[in-house]
Scaffold this motif. Structure first.
Motif, PDB file in Angstrom:
ATOM      1  N   VAL A   1     -11.868  -9.940 -29.386  1.00 32.19           N
ATOM      2  CA  VAL A   1     -11.643 -11.374 -29.919  1.00 32.19           C
ATOM      3  C   VAL A   1     -10.337 -12.632 -30.009  1.00 32.19           C
ATOM      4  CG1 VAL A   1     -12.913 -13.780 -31.082  1.00 32.19           C
ATOM      5  CG2 VAL A   1     -14.142 -10.967 -30.600  1.00 32.19           C
ATOM      6  N   ASP A   2      -9.568 -13.657 -29.508  1.00 36.14           N
ATOM      7  CA  ASP A   2      -8.903 -14.397 -29.020  1.00 36.14           C
ATOM      8  C   ASP A   2      -9.183 -15.421 -30.058  1.00 36.14           C
ATOM      9  OD1 ASP A   2      -6.943 -16.079 -28.967  1.00 36.14           O
ATOM     10  OD2 ASP A   2      -6.713 -15.570 -26.710  1.00 36.14           O
ATOM     11  N   TRP A   3      -8.913 -15.063 -31.337  1.00 40.84           N
ATOM     12  CA  TRP A   3      -9.779 -16.094 -32.230  1.00 40.84           C
ATOM     13  C   TRP A   3      -8.435 -17.642 -32.298  1.00 40.84           C
ATOM     14  CZ3 TRP A   3     -13.455 -14.743 -35.591  1.00 40.84           C
ATOM     15  CH2 TRP A   3     -13.569 -13.265 -35.612  1.00 40.84           C
TER      16      TRP A   3
ATOM     17  N   LEU B   1     -11.378 -19.049 -29.882  1.00 42.95           N
ATOM     18  CA  LEU B   1     -12.792 -18.907 -29.873  1.00 42.95           C
ATOM     19  C   LEU B   1     -13.438 -19.964 -30.656  1.00 42.95           C
ATOM     20  CD1 LEU B   1     -15.012 -17.037 -30.779  1.00 42.95           C
ATOM     21  CD2 LEU B   1     -14.250 -17.202 -33.348  1.00 42.95           C
TER      22      LEU B   1
ATOM     23  N   ALA C   1     -16.890 -14.336 -26.988  1.00 39.19           N
ATOM     24  CA  ALA C   1     -17.440 -14.992 -28.171  1.00 39.19           C
ATOM     25  C   ALA C   1     -18.602 -15.501 -28.447  1.00 39.19           C
ATOM     26  CB  ALA C   1     -16.679 -16.303 -27.642  1.00 39.19           C
TER      27      ALA C   1
END
Length: 267
Positions: free
Chosen positions: A35-37, A40, A242
């Motif tokens: 996950v690319d926080w 997100l 996501a």
């Protein structure tokens, strides 16, 4: 106070047990790690993601309501039937649980499709079900209904009819007994079944893909959007990850809610 007995499990079995646990948990950790926080919130709130999320929630709620309307009476019928008839009904209800969802989608298509058993009749009446939002709801209901029925039927069968007979002896009518006695006794099972039913509905993929299609905004639910994204079309892969995280969080929340409503086992 005596120490609880832990049984006599051979220690050598600990290793394959831990490998099995890792096989289930590590892939989920890999998903979380992907996950690319930083993006997100933007991925979740993208127009395509919101459309898939909104459609999943809307159809999931409608499908759960249909399961309650149809499933509670079916659970009552099974619980109050003779053992042989109850066993037969329980088998019929369980079949969709063990069938591949694609088979359920094909069955619905052969029943309601243009060339299905009911398709021509529906078309003559101006109704077209396949590849519409209605088809999404029907596919979700088909796969989720057994969860509700089996979750409610067990508690109803366990409590028996003794309290119902006492209420009837005091002058209560059938609907009063159902509302004030029968359903409250099955309350934990009803709540757990409803939660599981909703979770299964919003996570449905196979039957929906075959019976309803994958049209963005109309039939593309979250699982279909995730599948489409990882095949290089529609929702971006960031949005797909996501949405996958949202489904994972929903699954964990469902398990916690079901656990909260499950009666503790007295040993």
């Amino acid at each position: 106070m005596s120490r609880p007995r832990r049984g006599f499990v051979p220690r050598i079995l600990v290793l394959p047990a831990l490998i099995g646990l890792a096989f289930l948990v590590v892939p989920l950790l890999a998903l979380i790690g992907h996950v690319d926080w930083g993006t997100l919130w933007a991925d979740v709130t993208a127009a395509s993601s919101l459309a898939a999320l909104g459609l999943s929630l809307l159809t999931g709620v409608i499908a759960t309501a249909l399961c309650l309307v149809l499933g509670v009476p079916l659970a009552l019928l099974i619980a109050r039937s003779s053992p042989r008839r109850a066993a037969l009904l329980r088998v019929l209800v369980t079949v969709p649980l063990i069938l591949p969802p694609m088979v359920g989608g094909a069955a619905l298509l052969f029943l309601f499709g243009r060339n299905g058993w009911l398709g021509p009749v529906l078309l003559d009446a101006g109704l077209r079900i396949p590849f519409t939002t209605t088809a999404v709801v029907m596919a979700q209901t088909f796969v989720a209904l057994p969860f509700l029925v089996l979750a409610v039927e067990g508690p109803l069968r366990a409590v028996g009819t003794g309290y119902d007979e006492v209420a009837a002896g005091l002058g209560a009518g059938r609907w009063t007994i159902l509302r004030r006695v029968t359903l409250p006794l099955a309350g934990p099972g009803l709540v757990a079944g409803t939660i599981l039913c909703f979770a299964r509905a919003i996570g449905e993929f196979g039957a929906t893909a075959l019976f309803a299609g994958n049209a963005p905004g109309t039939t593309q639910t979250m699982p279909l959007a995730i599948y489409t994204a990882f095949n290089g079309a529609g929702v971006s892969q960031g949005s797909a990850v996501a949405l996958s995280l949202l489904l994972l969080g929903a699954a964990i929340a469902v398990l916690l809610l079901v656990r909260a409503w499950r009666p503790e086992v007295v040993r």
